[in-house]
Design an enzyme around this catalytic site. Structure first.
Site, short mmCIF file in Angstrom:
data_model
loop_
_atom_site.label_atom_id
_atom_site.label_comp_id
_atom_site.label_asym_id
_atom_site.label_seq_id
_atom_site.Cartn_x
_atom_site.Cartn_y
_atom_site.Cartn_z
CD GLU A 299 -3.34 0.61 1.61
OE1 GLU A 299 -3.62 -0.58 1.55
OE2 GLU A 299 -4.12 1.46 2.00
CB SER B 74 -5.70 2.58 -1.22
OG SER B 74 -5.67 1.22 -1.36
CG ASP C 258 -1.01 5.17 -0.88
OD1 ASP C 258 -1.16 5.36 0.34
OD2 ASP C 258 -1.86 4.63 -1.61
#
Lengths: 176, 368
Positions: free
Chosen positions: B77, B280, B81
């Site tokens: 993650e 995300s 990002d």
């Protein structure tokens, strides 16, 4: 006393495993959200600077402007600091807007200060994240009701990953 | 033909040219925040840009890391990002906020809010992957965090939150199933980003709903005036509305926009990883494009976009590809059979106003 967060989930969320009671002299870092002022005015200003039709559009506030608007009253600052010092809180530090206060306390001091709280160790998720949280709801002295919104670090657990590595999409037929 | 989403696929789908990058001459900046205690490794970003960044000017390192970084394994993650914020918002100064090393008794997301209240100078655009079920949070906490978002909006910060990866969500309230809204996605003072997939996963085609895309109606916040017209239109024209007992039709409806959320390539711990999915992923992509628009605004002496929703709804989705096919997931029961809301013409609670068509979006947001 009163409960500032009667509707906050405090049971252990899925994916987390309790590891037992925290020792009384272990140190915690808790965040106190102090009551702010002039919130209606803040809402009006947000509308004004975000609406393209408004003459104020794009005329944003600085952090100092926001501080001047929302910072807690001197009574709130004094009352909360006296309360925390009496409980033995130390290394307290605030933020520019003065509406958050983060302090270090031992488990024993915190459980005395936040009646009902009971701190335990937890581990969760694939990364084995550790957390210390209270397995029971907390209460504050009634005199603090006008001065404290909530206390952070007791009930809300860190998030566990939501990303998925999905299997490769199977598209029937039309592609080799 | 492609084998998953990479920066080139994103830039092709959203009509970005090689010129659509930061100029490197303004004080423009952007940030991503994730709270999974994951580490982010600069070497992964450099490798990602070596593999996928050849066709556009970009920065291969972040400007600032807020939060202690260690030598632990990087997390997918954290890598995702940064890699997609810096390839969509290419050549723009980027901060990374992550929270490893926090004290075990601290709340990572709350610590990020304290940073916002303590830093005089902050990036203009923040993309945040964090969400909790609204019903698991106290109203004192939700209302106070909502005020923190207003403080950020007053300062001209754009906060983009992932809408969540459980579709409409589902829980049982006194024996009856209901959809389960997520916070901060449901805050009226943030811009919430949903997710889409390519209709044909191996081609750059039009987009359809990604079934995980979070969306719905808040049980805490009433509908803000800026979205009254759009949401009422959806409720009065949608042909596939779920039973009204499943959701609070007078609540703040979300998401506001969307972007691709399915089948991303990510480099983490030096390894290229395919088929990574979630909102995300779509959130930093949309955030990066808003940073490019801020770049044009700053170069022409205008202020950054700030809190986007009032303008977004006033412009009725101008500059966005409308997504009109597909539904997201919800309760697996006889009544709704796993189907939540479905997308439709204009705004909908699955993909909002739709996904960015950069040149048209730039034209609609660069002035005034």
């Amino acid at each position: 006393s009163y409960s500032p967060e009667p509707d906050q989930r405090w049971m252990t969320p899925p994916g987390w495993v309790p590891l037992g009671r925290a020792a009384p002299e272990e140190e915690l870092s808790l965040t106190f959200a102090l009551r702010q002022q002039n919130l209606e005015r803040l809402t009006e200003l947000v509308q004004a600077v975000s609406d393209p039709g408004s003459p104020q559009y794009g005329k944003y506030l600085t952090l100092e402007d926001v501080t001047e608007l929302v910072q807690p009253s001197p009574l709130t600052l004094r009352t909360v600091q006296k309360w925390l010092l009496a409980a033995g809180a130390r290394h307290c530090h605030s933020v520019t807007t003065q509406d958050f206060l983060t302090c270090r306390l031992s488990v024993r001091e915190a459980e005395w200060l936040l009646s009902g709280a009971e701190f335990h160790h937890y581990v969760g998720g694939p990364a084995e994240t550790h957390a210390i949280r209270s397995a029971r709801p907390y209460q504050l002295p009634k005199a603090l009701r006008p001065h404290v919104d909530f206390v952070g670090g007791l009930h809300r657990f860190p998030p566990l990953s939501s990303l998925r590595q999905r299997p490769e999409p199977q598209v029937a037929g039309t592609f080799g | 033909f492609h084998l998953g989403v990479t920066p080139s696929v994103i830039r092709e789908r959203y009509n970005l040219t090689a010129q659509d990058v930061g100029s490197g001459t303004t004080n423009n900046s952007q940030a991503c925040a994730q709270f999974l205690e994951q580490y982010f490794h600069e070497s992964d970003l450099a490798e990602f840009m070596r593999l996928f960044g050849g066709k556009f000017e970009h920065q291969a390192s972040v400007a600032r890391v807020v939060g202690k970084q260690g030598r632990g394994r990087a997390g997918i993650e954290a890598s995702l990002d940064v890699e997609y914020l810096m390839s969509a918002g290419a050549n723009i100064s980027t901060w990374v906020y992550s929270s490893p090393g926090r004290h075990e008794s601290q709340e990572p997301f709350l610590q990020w809010l304290l940073v916002l209240s303590n830093e005089t100078t902050l990036p203009h655009v923040h993309t945040i992957s964090y969400g909790d079920d609204e019903d698991s949070l106290s109203s004192a906490y939700i209302q106070r965090v909502n005020t923190e978002f207003q403080k950020a909006a007053a300062r001209g910060l754009t906060l983009l939150f992932a809408s969540g990866d459980s579709g409409a969500g589902c829980w049982s309230v006194s024996g009856r199933h209901q959809f389960r809204p997520s916070f901060p996605a449901s805050s009226p003072y943030v811009t919430t980003v949903g997710g889409t997939s390519f209709q044909n996963p191996f081609r750059v085609t039009n987009e359809v709903v990604d079934y995980i895309s979070g969306g719905g109606f808040s049980n805490v916040f009433p509908r803000p005036s800026y979205q009254e017209e759009a949401v009422n239109k959806f409720l009065s024209t949608s042909l596939q509305l779920p039973p009204s007992s499943y959701f609070n039709a007078s609540g703040r409806a979300y998401p506001d926009v969307a972007a691709l959320s399915d089948g991303y390539w990510v480099v983490s711990n030096g390894v290229p990883i395919p088929w990574v999915s979630g909102t995300s992923a779509s959130t930093p992509v949309f955030g990066g494009l808003l940073s490019l628009i801020n770049e044009h605004r700053l170069l022409s002496g205008r202020p950054p976009l700030g809190f986007l929703n009032p303008r977004l709804y006033q412009q009725r989705g101008e500059g966005l590809f409308d997504v009109t096919h597909g539904c997201h997931e919800s309760c697996l029961n006889e009544e709704v059979q796993g189907e939540g809301f479905c997308s439709g013409p204009g705004w909908d609670p699955v993909t909002g106003w739709g996904t960015p068509n950069f040149p048209a979006l730039l034209k609609s947001l660069v002035n005034p």
